[in-house]
Design a protein around this motif. Sequence first.
Motif, PDB file in Angstrom:
ATOM      1  N   THR A  69      -4.292  -9.075   3.916  1.00 30.98           N
ATOM      2  CA  THR A  69      -3.732  -7.866   3.851  1.00 30.98           C
ATOM      3  C   THR A  69      -3.464  -6.852   5.353  1.00 30.98           C
ATOM      4  N   ALA A  70      -2.445  -6.665   5.517  1.00 29.57           N
ATOM      5  CA  ALA A  70      -2.132  -6.392   6.980  1.00 29.57           C
ATOM      6  C   ALA A  70      -2.624  -4.855   7.087  1.00 29.57           C
ATOM      7  N   LYS A 112      -0.798  -2.903  -6.707  1.00 30.12           N
ATOM      8  CA  LYS A 112      -0.218  -4.214  -6.450  1.00 30.12           C
ATOM      9  C   LYS A 112      -0.313  -4.014  -4.947  1.00 30.12           C
ATOM     10  N   ALA A 113      -0.772  -5.201  -4.289  1.00 29.43           N
ATOM     11  CA  ALA A 113      -0.806  -5.172  -2.557  1.00 29.43           C
ATOM     12  C   ALA A 113       0.047  -6.552  -2.169  1.00 29.43           C
ATOM     13  N   THR A 114       0.561  -6.418  -1.127  1.00 28.62           N
ATOM     14  CA  THR A 114       1.450  -7.647  -0.688  1.00 28.62           C
ATOM     15  C   THR A 114       0.425  -8.122   0.425  1.00 28.62           C
ATOM     16  N   VAL A 115       0.282  -9.437   0.570  1.00 21.14           N
ATOM     17  CA  VAL A 115      -0.450 -10.369   1.423  1.00 21.14           C
ATOM     18  C   VAL A 115       0.129 -11.442   2.025  1.00 21.14           C
ATOM     19  N   THR A 175     -11.670   0.056  -1.685  1.00 26.01           N
ATOM     20  CA  THR A 175     -11.071   0.181  -0.537  1.00 26.01           C
ATOM     21  C   THR A 175     -11.145  -1.282   0.107  1.00 26.01           C
ATOM     22  N   VAL A 176     -10.110  -1.988   0.426  1.00 22.95           N
ATOM     23  CA  VAL A 176      -9.913  -3.359   1.221  1.00 22.95           C
ATOM     24  C   VAL A 176      -9.468  -2.970   2.609  1.00 22.95           C
ATOM     25  N   PRO A 177     -10.330  -3.258   3.374  1.00 23.30           N
ATOM     26  CA  PRO A 177      -9.746  -2.809   4.970  1.00 23.30           C
ATOM     27  C   PRO A 177      -8.704  -3.720   5.362  1.00 23.30           C
ATOM     28  N   ALA A 178      -8.067  -3.147   6.332  1.00 19.51           N
ATOM     29  CA  ALA A 178      -7.035  -4.022   6.833  1.00 19.51           C
ATOM     30  C   ALA A 178      -7.461  -5.438   7.468  1.00 19.51           C
ATOM     31  N   ASN A 179      -6.753  -6.492   7.532  1.00 16.42           N
ATOM     32  CA  ASN A 179      -7.047  -7.759   8.066  1.00 16.42           C
ATOM     33  C   ASN A 179      -7.998  -8.618   7.362  1.00 16.42           C
ATOM     34  N   GLY A 222      -1.087 -16.914  -2.962  1.00 17.84           N
ATOM     35  CA  GLY A 222       0.001 -15.980  -3.453  1.00 17.84           C
ATOM     36  C   GLY A 222       0.264 -15.021  -2.327  1.00 17.84           C
ATOM     37  N   THR A 223       1.384 -14.277  -2.676  1.00 13.83           N
ATOM     38  CA  THR A 223       1.874 -13.277  -1.581  1.00 13.83           C
ATOM     39  C   THR A 223       1.674 -11.825  -2.333  1.00 13.83           C
TER      40      THR A 223
END
Length: 536
Positions: free
Chosen positions: A175-176, A167-170, A193-197, A210-211
Amino acid sequence: MLANKKSLLAVSIAASFALTGCFSDNDNNVVVEPETPTPTEIVVPDTLVTEQPSKVFSVNVVNRANSDVLEGATVSFLVDGEAATNLTDVNNEDLSMVTVDETGNFTFLSKEGASGEVTALVSAEGYISKSFVVDLSAELDEGEIDIPLEFGLVSVETTGVKVETKKATVESGTTAEAVTATAEEGTAGSSVTVPANTVFQNADGEAITGTEVTMNVVAADSSNEETGAIIPDGLNSESTTQVLKPLGVTSITMSDETGAKIKNFSSPISVTVDLPANSAVEPNQELAISSHDEVTGTWTQETITATVGEANEDGTFPATFSTDHLTFFSLNKNVPVCDKGITVKVVDGTLPATGLAVAMTSPDGSISTYLRSDTKLVISPASTARFGISQDAVAKVRVYDRAGNDWYVQTNQSICGNVEVDLDGPDTTIIEKNITLNGVCAADATKTANLSGSIVTYAKNGKAASLAQALGNSTFKLSGLEVGGNYKVRATIRGAKVDGGGQSKTFEFEDVQDDGNALTGTVELECNEVPVTGTN
């Protein structure tokens, strides 16, 4: 004396009014007769179908490993990525989606004039979703009315397969920080891998609301024969003289807490898939990529390629690529096609009356069929390309009955050309029994109904079902029963509803014995109450 006359006159007038109130219609000129109820009777619905369909598809949704039924699985039928409109249930109601009941089985018909293929997307909790291609033009075996189909799913607990959830918070769909999700076990490995921003987007390119994002990554050891069982059908639908051989596969899906599927990203993400040590690849080699959309059930040839890296410590090779969308990915190389087709031949042993299921599974894919005679052409030479059969294809060949008993198992068997099998069934006593359905009206059991047109399936409890053979007079033959087994029989009534609603009635028979006694089951129907005509 005068007083007496008045009293008599009053009595006379009162009596007159009293009589008028009883027999007048208030106009003092028409007599009103008491109301007589109209006689009615209970009659069997005239829509009841008493003839069998000419061709019915009978589907079992099961755990591929043991034939256990998958109650609650969902099956969606698609044509060109849209809900199918060319199928009906056995009562001619349009059908494009099914939630499987406790029998694990359902039946359907193709509409008159329908041909070609439909794609079935099959999902069940705890299993890897898969799409299956169904040929509506499939020919019936001699003397049969059904096309047996098996939608077998692979459990997430299967050796050689690993599923990882993270899980990841957005915030505002973004995503920060960089987020990585990895699934690995033994020589199976896959990561994203999902890069920042990066903005997580739905299929329309809109930021999710969603968050919290749930990321699911499936890794599979492509040297394991079971891997092919998770590859969606149709990878080679456009192939001709060469076919795509998958060297590595992965499925990556994401959604937020609202249930919205994440399909796209504002900028590319990175995916790495480990390839087996025996893949015959070299560092810096480029591999073609095919992707399968789990929503539309269609394969697409990607314009990007995967680059093979230096070997890992365990001998596997990482292959990495960038993409801006999520789906099932297959990393492939081209190999020569098999030009002989596939024919299964029984060279020893006796095929049971009900026939046997056949599954061929390799790292390249899987094939399922049903064997009712000692020789069956499974795939013609002209069709081996679209099914992805290479000239040196080998597979695990398993022949088994509906109860999940193995009759033949051989690994690394060549399947291009003749596939010879020798049958050795379980040490059980096999019998057959008839079942007669007693159709009656729920409101009047003296009114009987002919249920000869019903679709009757039967299964050893918790296992795949078979279609019973109609014998006429509401009687059906159940073949291949194991003595002492517990069986569930389901009768789907065509053209009428059973009492309480619905069109199916299920019966359970425990400890079935070879006692010469037939089985019976009473089906109460919702019948019509109609006026009796021609009465006085």
